[in-house]
Design an enzyme around this catalytic site. Structure first.
Site, PDB file in Angstrom:
ATOM      1  N   LYS A   1       0.621  -1.245  -0.057  1.00 39.12           N
ATOM      2  CA  LYS A   1      -0.081   0.104   0.003  1.00 39.12           C
ATOM      3  C   LYS A   1       0.715   1.436   0.057  1.00 39.12           C
ATOM      4  O   LYS A   1       1.981   1.120   0.337  1.00 39.12           O
ATOM      5  CB  LYS A   1      -0.918  -0.080   1.214  1.00 39.12           C
ATOM      6  CG  LYS A   1      -2.283  -1.265   1.216  1.00 39.12           C
ATOM      7  CD  LYS A   1      -3.016  -1.070   2.483  1.00 39.12           C
ATOM      8  CE  LYS A   1      -3.909  -2.377   2.400  1.00 39.12           C
ATOM      9  NZ  LYS A   1      -4.788  -2.208   3.460  1.00 39.12           N
TER      10      LYS A   1
ATOM     11  N   TYR B   1     -12.484  -2.491  -2.994  1.00 38.09           N
ATOM     12  CA  TYR B   1     -13.234  -2.610  -1.748  1.00 38.09           C
ATOM     13  C   TYR B   1     -14.639  -2.451  -1.716  1.00 38.09           C
ATOM     14  O   TYR B   1     -15.369  -1.877  -0.902  1.00 38.09           O
ATOM     15  CB  TYR B   1     -12.507  -1.420  -0.810  1.00 38.09           C
ATOM     16  CG  TYR B   1     -11.181  -1.810  -0.142  1.00 38.09           C
ATOM     17  CD1 TYR B   1     -10.992  -2.871   0.476  1.00 38.09           C
ATOM     18  CD2 TYR B   1     -10.294  -0.672  -0.201  1.00 38.09           C
ATOM     19  CE1 TYR B   1      -9.673  -3.173   0.940  1.00 38.09           C
ATOM     20  CE2 TYR B   1      -9.024  -1.000   0.058  1.00 38.09           C
ATOM     21  CZ  TYR B   1      -8.844  -2.024   0.896  1.00 38.09           C
ATOM     22  OH  TYR B   1      -7.200  -2.419   1.325  1.00 38.09           O
TER      23      TYR B   1
ATOM     24  N   ASN C   1      -8.501   9.139  15.211  1.00 40.09           N
ATOM     25  CA  ASN C   1      -9.259   9.424  13.881  1.00 40.09           C
ATOM     26  C   ASN C   1      -8.487   9.200  12.610  1.00 40.09           C
ATOM     27  O   ASN C   1      -8.711  10.088  11.682  1.00 40.09           O
ATOM     28  CB  ASN C   1      -9.561  10.909  13.904  1.00 40.09           C
ATOM     29  CG  ASN C   1     -10.446  11.362  15.320  1.00 40.09           C
ATOM     30  OD1 ASN C   1     -11.249  10.429  15.348  1.00 40.09           O
ATOM     31  ND2 ASN C   1     -10.345  12.204  15.902  1.00 40.09           N
TER      32      ASN C   1
ATOM     33  N   ASN D   1      -1.854  -0.261   6.987  1.00 38.15           N
ATOM     34  CA  ASN D   1      -1.270  -1.474   7.522  1.00 38.15           C
ATOM     35  C   ASN D   1      -0.279  -2.023   6.661  1.00 38.15           C
ATOM     36  O   ASN D   1      -0.265  -3.274   6.392  1.00 38.15           O
ATOM     37  CB  ASN D   1      -2.276  -2.410   8.054  1.00 38.15           C
ATOM     38  CG  ASN D   1      -3.384  -2.585   7.093  1.00 38.15           C
ATOM     39  OD1 ASN D   1      -3.452  -2.322   5.847  1.00 38.15           O
ATOM     40  ND2 ASN D   1      -4.533  -2.988   7.509  1.00 38.15           N
TER      41      ASN D   1
ATOM     42  N   HIS E   1      -1.904  -5.623   1.483  1.00 37.08           N
ATOM     43  CA  HIS E   1      -3.026  -6.182   1.298  1.00 37.08           C
ATOM     44  C   HIS E   1      -2.745  -7.688   0.781  1.00 37.08           C
ATOM     45  O   HIS E   1      -2.054  -8.063   0.128  1.00 37.08           O
ATOM     46  CB  HIS E   1      -3.802  -5.444   0.255  1.00 37.08           C
ATOM     47  CG  HIS E   1      -5.166  -6.344  -0.310  1.00 37.08           C
ATOM     48  ND1 HIS E   1      -6.275  -6.473   0.336  1.00 37.08           N
ATOM     49  CD2 HIS E   1      -5.275  -7.067  -1.481  1.00 37.08           C
ATOM     50  CE1 HIS E   1      -7.061  -7.086  -0.270  1.00 37.08           C
ATOM     51  NE2 HIS E   1      -6.620  -7.443  -1.474  1.00 37.08           N
TER      52      HIS E   1
ATOM     53  N   GLU F   1     -10.202 -10.098  -7.778  1.00 31.56           N
ATOM     54  CA  GLU F   1      -9.348  -9.151  -7.532  1.00 31.56           C
ATOM     55  C   GLU F   1      -8.281  -9.291  -8.784  1.00 31.56           C
ATOM     56  O   GLU F   1      -7.804  -8.137  -9.167  1.00 31.56           O
ATOM     57  CB  GLU F   1      -8.496  -9.203  -6.111  1.00 31.56           C
ATOM     58  CG  GLU F   1      -9.524  -8.619  -4.981  1.00 31.56           C
ATOM     59  CD  GLU F   1      -9.094  -8.890  -3.696  1.00 31.56           C
ATOM     60  OE1 GLU F   1      -7.785  -9.102  -3.510  1.00 31.56           O
ATOM     61  OE2 GLU F   1      -9.903  -8.566  -2.763  1.00 31.56           O
TER      62      GLU F   1
HETATM   63  P1  DAT Z   1      -7.840  -6.647   5.583  1.00 33.79           P
HETATM   64  O1  DAT Z   1      -7.077  -5.762   5.008  1.00 33.79           O
HETATM   65  O2  DAT Z   1      -7.202  -7.170   6.737  1.00 33.79           O
HETATM   66  O3  DAT Z   1      -8.482  -7.552   4.551  1.00 33.79           O
HETATM   67  P2  DAT Z   1     -10.552  -5.583   5.349  1.00 33.79           P
HETATM   68  O4  DAT Z   1     -10.546  -6.116   3.990  1.00 33.79           O
HETATM   69  O5  DAT Z   1     -11.597  -5.656   6.421  1.00 33.79           O
HETATM   70  O6  DAT Z   1      -9.189  -6.046   6.177  1.00 33.79           O
HETATM   71  O7  DAT Z   1     -10.287  -3.962   5.399  1.00 33.79           O
HETATM   72  C1  DAT Z   1      -9.747  -3.250   4.283  1.00 33.79           C
HETATM   73  C2  DAT Z   1      -8.788  -2.130   4.883  1.00 33.79           C
HETATM   74  O8  DAT Z   1      -9.801  -0.997   5.400  1.00 33.79           O
HETATM   75  C3  DAT Z   1      -7.826  -2.537   5.933  1.00 33.79           C
HETATM   76  O9  DAT Z   1      -6.561  -3.077   5.661  1.00 33.79           O
HETATM   77  C4  DAT Z   1      -8.092  -1.360   6.881  1.00 33.79           C
HETATM   78  C5  DAT Z   1      -9.308  -0.562   6.547  1.00 33.79           C
HETATM   79  N1  DAT Z   1     -10.334  -1.022   7.671  1.00 33.79           N
HETATM   80  C6  DAT Z   1     -10.920  -2.200   7.792  1.00 33.79           C
HETATM   81  N2  DAT Z   1     -11.916  -2.028   8.719  1.00 33.79           N
HETATM   82  C7  DAT Z   1     -11.479  -1.008   9.234  1.00 33.79           C
HETATM   83  C8  DAT Z   1     -12.338  -0.133  10.662  1.00 33.79           C
HETATM   84  N3  DAT Z   1     -13.209  -0.801  11.174  1.00 33.79           N
HETATM   85  N4  DAT Z   1     -11.973   1.040  10.609  1.00 33.79           N
HETATM   86  C9  DAT Z   1     -10.960   1.710   9.987  1.00 33.79           C
HETATM   87  N5  DAT Z   1     -10.407   1.121   8.876  1.00 33.79           N
HETATM   88  C10 DAT Z   1     -10.557  -0.165   8.508  1.00 33.79           C
HETATM   89 MG    MG Z   2      -9.661  -7.537   2.890  1.00 30.55          MG
END
Ligand code: DAT
Ligand code: MG
Length: 137
Positions: A9, A50, A113, A118, A121, A132
């Protein structure tokens, strides 16, 4: 042979973590099938990527973050690469991820905030990986 889709990312690229992440991919013995630097992502592509999160209140900052700079995208393959790569990444929230995972070792804790940044992905299922890969390549 299973394939998965991964992203380093914008925070990972900006902070010079491309080598660190690729090193882990190579050390684990995954085969790199595709690897591309994408310098400017469209909001449309991120929204499609997403698609399950677009309606969430916390989504707009994620879109902004993901379009904020270059990303490295790729396809890696190995038996059970989807689950193994998810394990190597660690939990979504770096504060909850296990020691030794990419997100613990390299992600910065999100400030109040701030959206979660992270570093990486990885597709979360066979169905997501297929979707994807078709979306990005
Ligand atoms: P992952 O990246 O572990 O597959 P995800 O697909 O649920 O997690 O979410 C995609 C990204 O969105 C994730 O890397 C960080 C952000 N994210 C997810 N849930 C969140 C939340 N509750 N608050 C803030 N950011 C969030
Ligand atoms: Mg995900």
């Amino acid at each position: 042979m299973e394939q998965t889709f991964f992203i380093i990312k914008p925070d990972g690229v900006k902070r010079g973590l491309v080598g660190e992440v690729l090193k882990r991919i190579e050390q684990r013995g995954f085969t790199i099938e595709k690897l591309e630097l994408r310098t400017q992502l469209s909001e449309e592509l991120i929204d499609q990527h997403y698609q399950d999160l677009v309606g969430q209140s916390f989504y707009p900052p994620i879109r902004e973050f993901m379009t904020s700079g270059p990303v490295l995208v790729g396809i890696i393959s190995d038996p059970e690469v989807i689950e193994t790569w998810r394990t190597m990444m660690g939990a979504t929230d770096p504060e909850e991820a296990l020691p030794g995972t990419i997100r613990v070792d390299f992600a910065k804790a999100a400030g109040e905030n701030e959206t979660i940044q992270n570093v990486v992905h990885g597709s979360d299922s066979e169905e997501s990986a297929k979707r994807e890969i078709a979306l990005w390549f």
